[in-house]
Design an enzyme around this catalytic site. Structure first.
Site, PDB file in Angstrom:
ATOM      1  N   ARG A 260      18.773  15.416   2.299  1.00  0.00           N
ATOM      2  CA  ARG A 260      18.891  15.866   0.918  1.00  0.00           C
ATOM      3  C   ARG A 260      17.884  15.173   0.002  1.00  0.00           C
ATOM      4  O   ARG A 260      17.429  14.063   0.255  1.00  0.00           O
ATOM      5  CB  ARG A 260      20.308  15.640   0.397  1.00  0.00           C
ATOM      6  CG  ARG A 260      20.785  14.179   0.381  1.00  0.00           C
ATOM      7  CD  ARG A 260      20.447  13.507  -0.930  1.00  0.00           C
ATOM      8  NE  ARG A 260      20.882  12.119  -1.013  1.00  0.00           N
ATOM      9  CZ  ARG A 260      20.070  11.113  -1.272  1.00  0.00           C
ATOM     10  NH1 ARG A 260      18.782  11.305  -1.402  1.00  0.00           N
ATOM     11  NH2 ARG A 260      20.533   9.881  -1.404  1.00  0.00           N
TER      12      ARG A 260
ATOM     13  N   ASP B 205      27.127   7.218  -1.039  1.00  0.00           N
ATOM     14  CA  ASP B 205      28.234   7.077  -1.994  1.00  0.00           C
ATOM     15  C   ASP B 205      29.561   6.965  -1.259  1.00  0.00           C
ATOM     16  O   ASP B 205      30.418   6.158  -1.613  1.00  0.00           O
ATOM     17  CB  ASP B 205      28.302   8.299  -2.931  1.00  0.00           C
ATOM     18  CG  ASP B 205      27.018   8.519  -3.713  1.00  0.00           C
ATOM     19  OD1 ASP B 205      26.255   7.546  -3.874  1.00  0.00           O
ATOM     20  OD2 ASP B 205      26.783   9.654  -4.170  1.00  0.00           O
TER      21      ASP B 205
END
Length: 343
Positions: free
Chosen positions: A130, A298
């Protein structure tokens, strides 16, 4: 049972992820590198509409810190164990965000900006990797005046652990200092993330000001190497860099700093100031099961913190981090099933 009410507080940039599998041509057109995170510039403005018209997009409530807090909340399964502060706009995206995070069990105290739209983040996925292009918009409008309001500062008082991604250094370094100093003065645990190479490069001053207060530094190998380069350390050995980050001077001697660096499918590096380094293998995932890496870092932090607030040993924290990251990379965006299956 210990009181977990509001034990963990996050503060950061709430962004609505606009996520899509795109093609290399799209990346080239907007000068986007995979596995990177940047702030949108003028040239990126048209890409949000183009993404929506050309590719199949998903909208997912995101923003690095908010992702981590939601994952920690999911792992803990104790409603209201976590809180989150950031700035959204008074609009449809802002409402979405509120609904999503509240449903996740997080106690959100957003500052709502009347004039600026809720921030968005384009998540461009190619081959499972990503790249993030954030248009902060309202997220950029957070003011420490909001933090100082009694009903918001109460969240700071109640929490014993804090997590703020480095991205927030671009928005409200004074808010970060307020929380950091409170944590140091009250023997609480303050944690941050390097977050992106550009933070280490262009926000070096606020990062260095916050660092003495940070008890746990998170990051990935690219960010760690950038940090080393910026500080003139003649090494790109991640273990050495992690130790040197741990040895950075501390504002309070209560807790020794621990540096935790993820390296994709390579082992997680955990370093302490005395030079001790431990490596922890991640959970292997066959390539065909990888959906996208968005939110992996995250999720790792969220899993890690979910055990840290329970005062579990570091290896359990890392295991939980690896578990959460493994779950998230098999799904689109930073999302997860209803209940964790972590032992």
């Amino acid at each position: 049972m210990a009181n977990f009410d509001g034990i963990l507080l996050g503060m950061g940039n709430p962004l609505l992820d606009i996520s899509s599998v795109v093609d290399q041509g799209f990346l080239d057109k907007y000068d986007i590198k995979l596995n990177n995170a940047i702030l949108a510039e003028e040239k990126h403005v048209p890409m949000y509409d183009e993404m929506a018209s050309k590719f199949k997009v998903e909208f997912i409530a995101g923003g690095a810190t908010q992702n981590s807090i939601k994952v920690a909340q999911w792992m803990l399964q104790i409603p209201g164990a976590t809180g989150y502060i950031g700035c959204i706009g008074k609009d449809k995206f802002g409402e979405e965000m509120k609904k999503d995070s509240t449903a996740a069990g997080v106690n959100v105290h957003y500052y709502e900006d009347e004039t600026t739209p809720t921030g968005t983040c384009a998540v461009c996925v190619v081959g499972g990797e990503r790249s993030l292009v954030a248009n902060l918009a309202a997220a950029n409008c957070y003011k420490s005046e909001h933090l100082k309001k009694p009903e918001n500062w109460a969240l700071v008082e109640k929490a014993k652990y804090y997590y703020i991604a480095g991205f927030f250094l671009t928005v409200s370094p004074d808010s970060i200092q307020l929380v950091a100093e409170h944590a140091a003065a009250n023997n609480k645990i303050f944690t941050m993330n390097l977050s992106a190479p550009f933070i280490c490069e262009f926000f070096r001053e606020p990062q260095e000001k916050a660092l003495p207060f940070v008890d746990f530094v998170f990051g990935n190998e690219t960010e760690a190497r950038t940090f080393a380069k910026v500080h003139g350390w003649e090494t790109d050995n991640v273990e050495e860099i992690a130790v040197k980050i741990s040895q950075w001077p501390k504002a309070s001697g209560t807790h020794k700093r621990i540096t935790v660096i993820t390296q994709g499918h390579d082992p997680v590096v955990v370093a302490e100031a005395d030079g001790k380094v431990k490596l922890f293998p991640v959970i292997p995932l066959p390539k065909e099961k990888l959906v996208d890496t968005n939110g992996a870092g995250d999720a790792f932090v969220g899993g890690f913190l979910s055990q840290l607030v329970q005062e579990k040993p570091i290896e359990d924290c890392v295991k939980a981090g690896c578990y959460a990251a493994n779950v998230v990379i098999q799904r689109s965006g930073c999302t997860y099933p209803e209940k964790p299956d972590f032992k």
